[in-house]
Design an enzyme around this catalytic site. Sequence first.
Site, PDB file in Angstrom:
ATOM      1  CB  CYS A  39      60.515  24.192  -9.630  1.00 26.93           C
ATOM      2  SG  CYS A  39      59.917  25.801 -10.293  1.00 26.93           S
ATOM      3  CB  CYS A  63      61.120  24.937 -12.969  1.00 26.44           C
ATOM      4  SG  CYS A  63      61.548  26.248 -11.811  1.00 26.44           S
TER       5      CYS A  63
END
Length: 102
Positions: free
Chosen positions: A28, A31
Amino acid sequence: MREINDKEFYEVLKNDSVTLVDFWAPWCGPCKMLAPVLDELDSELTNIEFTKINVDEHQEAAGEYGVMSIPTLLVLKNGEVLEELSGFRPKDALKEVLAKYN
């Protein structure tokens, strides 16, 4: 910032201190951008425990708490969700949210 699994997540729910849980995954992009921000806040905000849980490896807690997108941050105390934030947030914005609990 401490990495936890599903079992440890349920232990975190019992904490009477404020805990931030970062639901994330290694693939991600947002993230990855958020990780260093949370690491900095972890060292600055000493009254909040910072943890993270990899949703690829540990899906139970994410499913139970309705985490539909990552990163999702839950701010918890005594098993109660105080805040839920999704997506990348800059450090100042997160610090402002967390200031109410520090």
